[in-house]
Design a protein around this motif. Structure first.
Motif, mmCIF file in Angstrom:
data_model
loop_
_atom_site.group_PDB
_atom_site.id
_atom_site.type_symbol
_atom_site.label_atom_id
_atom_site.label_comp_id
_atom_site.label_asym_id
_atom_site.label_seq_id
_atom_site.Cartn_x
_atom_site.Cartn_y
_atom_site.Cartn_z
ATOM 1 N N ARG A 123 -6.933 -5.209 9.391
ATOM 2 C CA ARG A 123 -5.744 -4.622 8.767
ATOM 3 C C ARG A 123 -5.909 -4.728 7.255
ATOM 4 O O ARG A 123 -6.111 -5.827 6.731
ATOM 5 C CB ARG A 123 -4.508 -5.388 9.231
ATOM 6 N N VAL A 124 -5.830 -3.600 6.554
ATOM 7 C CA VAL A 124 -6.102 -3.609 5.114
ATOM 8 C C VAL A 124 -4.980 -2.942 4.332
ATOM 9 O O VAL A 124 -4.346 -2.003 4.804
ATOM 10 C CB VAL A 124 -7.450 -2.912 4.779
ATOM 11 N N ASP A 125 -4.767 -3.437 3.133
ATOM 12 C CA ASP A 125 -3.791 -2.826 2.221
ATOM 13 C C ASP A 125 -4.247 -1.422 1.843
ATOM 14 O O ASP A 125 -5.438 -1.176 1.609
ATOM 15 C CB ASP A 125 -3.675 -3.714 0.976
ATOM 16 N N VAL A 126 -3.312 -0.501 1.767
ATOM 17 C CA VAL A 126 -3.617 0.890 1.457
ATOM 18 C C VAL A 126 -4.293 1.039 0.095
ATOM 19 O O VAL A 126 -5.025 2.006 -0.137
ATOM 20 C CB VAL A 126 -2.324 1.739 1.528
ATOM 21 N N ASP A 127 -4.081 0.088 -0.808
ATOM 22 C CA ASP A 127 -4.662 0.166 -2.151
ATOM 23 C C ASP A 127 -5.948 -0.653 -2.310
ATOM 24 O O ASP A 127 -6.376 -0.919 -3.434
ATOM 25 C CB ASP A 127 -3.638 -0.294 -3.199
ATOM 26 N N THR A 128 -6.550 -1.046 -1.203
ATOM 27 C CA THR A 128 -7.804 -1.795 -1.268
ATOM 28 C C THR A 128 -8.885 -0.975 -1.969
ATOM 29 O O THR A 128 -9.021 0.225 -1.728
ATOM 30 C CB THR A 128 -8.293 -2.160 0.148
ATOM 31 N N LYS A 129 -9.652 -1.628 -2.839
ATOM 32 C CA LYS A 129 -10.732 -0.934 -3.547
ATOM 33 C C LYS A 129 -11.826 -0.526 -2.570
ATOM 34 O O LYS A 129 -12.195 -1.277 -1.677
ATOM 35 C CB LYS A 129 -11.313 -1.834 -4.636
ATOM 36 N N MET A 130 -12.374 0.669 -2.768
ATOM 37 C CA MET A 130 -13.394 1.179 -1.858
ATOM 38 C C MET A 130 -14.711 0.407 -1.972
ATOM 39 O O MET A 130 -15.450 0.295 -1.001
ATOM 40 C CB MET A 130 -13.625 2.671 -2.111
ATOM 41 N N SER A 131 -14.992 -0.135 -3.136
ATOM 42 C CA SER A 131 -16.201 -0.956 -3.287
ATOM 43 C C SER A 131 -16.109 -2.193 -2.399
ATOM 44 O O SER A 131 -17.104 -2.635 -1.820
ATOM 45 C CB SER A 131 -16.381 -1.370 -4.751
#
Length: 398
Positions: A123-131
């Motif tokens: 489960r990840v935050d929608v604003d997680t960095k793609m790197s």
């Protein structure tokens, strides 16, 4: 009396080492707890967040006042969130009214009743960095670099693939998976196109003699997953496995994950029962993957990417829009119905369907006939045809 005071001071002095020892003991336990975690758990706890509504704003459509505008119930909010002052006609915005927290849902998901199928999930935050997401996929989950990225989008709930088209899709994806190290990205749900891709992956497992598994990554909205509670570990230590059940009865505005996908990224913006929140996230992640190089040195090229569109709803238009913005080649299957057929029609007929229209100010302007195709979609296709016609290919299926 003096003697009593001295004794009292001495007693206080004697207690202080005990407090220090207790503190040291707690710190030692925390250190031991952390050292006993596997590297994956430690990395995820440090780097990956989820979102939680931090501001209960009553939904005016709910007469009982039990639902927040984030669609979670009052009982599902923290005491702090319940006590926040609320003004009249206040709009809920995830950037203002939610907060990041250490993710509490990750590990391995086992689909009960499906032959022990196990996949990775988070489960990840929608604003997680793609790197950071690439680091998760490559370094933490240990995936090999893809030689091809196939993004499949389209029909979801209540969408049934024609048997011949479904079989064609399966054979095509199997052939690609057997001959390349492709990653396949879908919405990850147990219906429509996602289920069709999952069945192709299942056949690959049976037919392949390769030790490398087929990689099918499902990117879905966390708040729409039915039985998501079974994926949560409140102490953020992960579940290995999380026992996940696909039931016969599906609740409104909820979806089941597909048992044949190998990895799941569950995108969280602190809302529940809100579809499409994962679309921009998925687009950015696919773009980040496509920027990777397949090799090093003189032979280095970017990972090839292609989007395949079959059927679909209104959100499919947004997905295709993001793909075109990313210069992603898109193959639209005409004859698979719904959004795919609308897009195909718009692309093939846009130039012939131009008509005179007026804008809101009454000024005349050239536009497209929106009685057949949604105006925004036709304008989108027109832009593609004008600037990069080679991005889209229409495949006729009948």
């Amino acid at each position: 009396m003096e003697s009593d005071r001295i004794d009292s001071n001495e007693s206080s002095y004697e207690r202080s080492p005990s407090i220090q020892e207790k503190f040291r003991g707690v710190m030692a336990e925390m250190k031991k707890f952390h050292s006993n975690m596997d590297e994956e758990t430690r990395w995820i706890r440090t780097h990956i967040k989820m979102r939680e509504c931090s501001y209960f704003i009553p939904d005016s459509s709910d007469k009982e006042g039990e639902n927040c505008k984030c669609a979670y119930k009052l009982s599902q909010h923290s005491e702090c969130a319940k006590d926040k002052p609320v003004g009249p006609n206040m709009n809920w915005d995830y950037k203002k009214h939610s907060k990041q927290k250490m993710t509490n849902a990750f590990g391995e998901i086992e689909f009960v009743g499906y032959g022990g199928n196990i996949g990775k999930y988070i489960r990840v935050d929608v604003d997680t960095k793609m790197s950071r997401m690439l680091e998760l996929l490559m370094s933490v989950w240990g995936l090999d670099k893809p030689t091809l990225l196939i993004s499949v989008t389209g029909g979801a709930n209540n969408f049934m693939l024609d048997k011949r088209l479904r079989d064609t899709l399966r054979r095509g994806l199997m052939k690609i998976s057997l001959t390349t190290g492709a990653w396949i990205v879908t919405g990850g749900i147990h219906a429509g196109v996602g289920r069709g891709v999952g069945e192709a992956v299942k056949e690959f497992r049976v037919a392949s003699t390769s030790t490398n598994p087929a990689i099918a990554i499902g990117i879905a909205p966390w708040g729409c997953i039915q039985n998501k509670e079974s994926l949560i570990e409140e102490n953020s230590e992960g579940l290995r496995p999380a026992n996940y059940r696909i039931e016969k009865k599906q609740k409104p505005n909820e979806i089941f994950l597909d048992p044949n996908h190998s990895h799941f990224i569950l995108v969280d913006n602190a809302t529940q029962h809100k579809f499409d929140v994962e679309i921009p996230f998925r687009s950015k992640l696919e773009k980040e993957i496509a920027h990777m190089k397949t090799e090093t040195g003189e032979n280095a090229v970017s990972v090839p990417i292609v989007q395949l569109v079959l059927g679909g709803r209104a959100d499919t238009f947004e997905t295709v829009h993001h793909a075109i913005q990313n210069n992603t080649p898109t193959v639209i299957i005409k004859g698979s119905n719904r959004a795919a057929d609308i897009l195909a029609y718009a692309y093939l007929n846009a130039e012939e369907e131009e008509v005179e229209a007026k804008d809101r100010t009454g000024k005349k302007q050239k536009n497209f006939d929106s009685s057949l195709v949604d105006l925004a979609i036709v304008c989108l296709i027109k832009t593609v045809k004008k600037f990069n016609k080679e991005l889209i290919r229409i495949v006729f299926y009948s």
